[in-house]
Design an enzyme around this catalytic site. Structure first.
Site, short mmCIF file in Angstrom:
data_model
loop_
_atom_site.label_atom_id
_atom_site.label_comp_id
_atom_site.label_asym_id
_atom_site.label_seq_id
_atom_site.Cartn_x
_atom_site.Cartn_y
_atom_site.Cartn_z
N VAL A 1 0.81 -1.21 0.00
CA VAL A 1 0.00 0.00 0.00
C VAL A 1 0.85 1.27 0.00
O VAL A 1 0.33 2.38 -0.07
CB VAL A 1 -0.95 -0.01 1.22
N ASN B 1 4.60 -11.17 3.96
CA ASN B 1 3.93 -10.08 3.25
C ASN B 1 4.94 -9.15 2.60
O ASN B 1 5.91 -8.72 3.24
CB ASN B 1 3.03 -9.29 4.20
N ARG C 1 13.44 -23.56 -6.10
CA ARG C 1 14.82 -23.26 -6.49
C ARG C 1 15.27 -21.86 -6.11
O ARG C 1 16.39 -21.46 -6.43
CB ARG C 1 14.99 -23.48 -8.01
N ASP D 1 -3.55 -11.85 12.20
CA ASP D 1 -4.96 -11.45 12.15
C ASP D 1 -5.81 -12.42 11.34
O ASP D 1 -7.04 -12.24 11.23
CB ASP D 1 -5.11 -10.03 11.59
N ASP E 1 0.81 -3.80 12.98
CA ASP E 1 0.76 -3.00 11.75
C ASP E 1 -0.54 -2.20 11.72
O ASP E 1 -1.11 -1.93 10.66
CB ASP E 1 0.88 -3.89 10.51
N ALA F 1 -4.30 -2.54 3.79
CA ALA F 1 -3.73 -1.25 4.16
C ALA F 1 -3.41 -1.27 5.66
O ALA F 1 -4.18 -0.79 6.48
CB ALA F 1 -4.70 -0.12 3.83
#
Length: 386
Positions: free
Chosen positions: A144, A222, A230, A252, A278, A312
């Site tokens: 975001v 994330n 590989r 979450d 976050d 977000a």
């Protein structure tokens, strides 16, 4: 003057960061825990002179929190925003945080830096330092983050923004493939805790960053190259155990599948996993739609996304992260509590002050129900919630 008076908490059950204990009398003196003593029980008369809780644990430490209670640090990089964030997240057991600034212009970075330095100078309760998430990130893995705010570290202004490390903790999330050779070593020499995130680095590039001093991986899985057959990618580098590194997990149920978290913990070990939120300004707010870095974000069923569905940040709080770690990932309560307190403290190098309920430690505590909902929170010996 009252802040320096003795306070006593009687915990019917206590997790001291390592061990489970029963019938413990915890005495606080100012900001510090003076003693933790086992007693057989208390009479009704004694109970009138102390706070009685069912379950006491070390308060939670969140190293990745962007906002709360309607305040987003990027939008309002002010002391008032920090106070709001601390107050809101204290409701969910957070006693110390690293306010996080998402990639932004130098002017906003400078304002945020000055604000955190002021907070540290004033010994603001709950503020440990600052986390710059960017702007030295890879546009390919920006998530975001606004691509126009991303850049490479060419400006000489950066050194000024590292002064937080003189009086508090400083984290900087970057993509190692986006910075010049020697940059990570320089940051580490300046007192920064370097984390890898929002990166398209190869496994070898990520490993070299670790060898250069990086010791964190921001929101594991994330916005980073995955582990495939590989090419182990950043995730593969994060799960190595030959160097002391820590991984942040947003537990979450939306950012990472529980099975992926279970596999990561099996490889890395709980002792090097941190629960992070976050969180954006939605936590502690009733808003369903809100501005976010020039976009509109929508809140629904515990997650926040842009209108095109991009996550977000999160709508997560630390107490929910603890509960999810137990119910979704299948870790023990002790492991979940450590991932929310002792492990972040070890990552930041403050494990001799936070993460345990022992004499000499900071009196930053959380009282919980048996199902891990927050009933009361103390920050530096002062009850701020409950």
């Amino acid at each position: 003057m009252k802040e320096h008076m003795m306070k006593t908490i009687f915990a019917k059950r206590l997790f001291d960061g390592e061990n489970w204990l029963t019938n413990q009398k915890v005495t606080l003196k100012g900001q510090i825990i003076e003693s933790v003593v086992s007693i057989e029980g208390i009479s009704d008369a004694q109970a009138g002179h102390m706070e009685v809780v069912d379950f006491l644990a070390p308060g939670f430490i969140d190293v990745h929190v962007n906002g709360g209670g309607g305040a987003l640090f990027n939008h309002t990089p002010t002391i008032e925003a920090l106070e709001r964030m601390v107050a809101v997240h204290a409701q969910f057991g957070t006693v110390a945080m690293m306010p996080t600034l998402i990639s932004d212009d130098y002017e906003i970075m400078s304002q945020a830096h000055q604000t955190v330095c002021q907070a540290l100078k004033q010994n603001m309760a709950g503020i440990l330092g600052m986390h710059y998430e960017g702007p030295y990130l890879n546009p390919i893995r920006r998530g975001v983050h606004n691509e126009s705010k991303l850049r490479k570290p060419t400006e000489g202004k950066l050194a000024t923004l590292l002064e937080v490390s003189r009086s508090g903790k400083l984290m900087l999330t970057l993509a190692p493939e986006q910075v010049p050779e020697g940059f990570i070593e320089w940051l580490v020499s300046e007192g920064a805790i370097v984390c890898i995130g929002h990166s398209a680095a190869s496994y070898d590039q990520a490993r070299q960053a670790v060898m250069s001093g990086a010791r964190g991986f921001t929101h594991l899985f994330n916005a980073m190259t995955p582990l495939v057959s590989r090419e182990p990618g950043v995730v593969g580098a994060a799960l190595q155990t030959d160097k002391p590194t820590w991984c942040g997990l947003i537990a979450d149920g939306y950012h990472v599948h529980p099975a992926s978290m279970r596999v990561a913990i099996a490889a890395k070990g709980c002792e090097h996993m941190l629960l992070v939120t976050d969180a954006i300004q939605s936590v502690g707010s009733d808003e369903k739609e809100m501005p976010f870095l020039g976009k509109k974000v929508l809140r629904s069923e515990g997650k926040v996304t842009t209108e095109d569905g991009t996550l977000a940040g999160s709508d997560l709080d630390m107490a929910t992260a603890v509960r999810n770690t137990i119910s979704l990932i299948g870790r023990t309560p002790a492991e979940a509590l450590q991932m929310a307190s002792l492990r972040p403290a070890e990552f930041l190098g403050i494990e001799h002050h936070f993460g345990r309920i022992k004499a000499g430690y900071r009196a930053s505590l959380v009282a919980l129900s048996e199902d891990f909902f927050v009933q009361s929170t103390w920050i530096d010996g002062r009850k701020v919630w409950g």
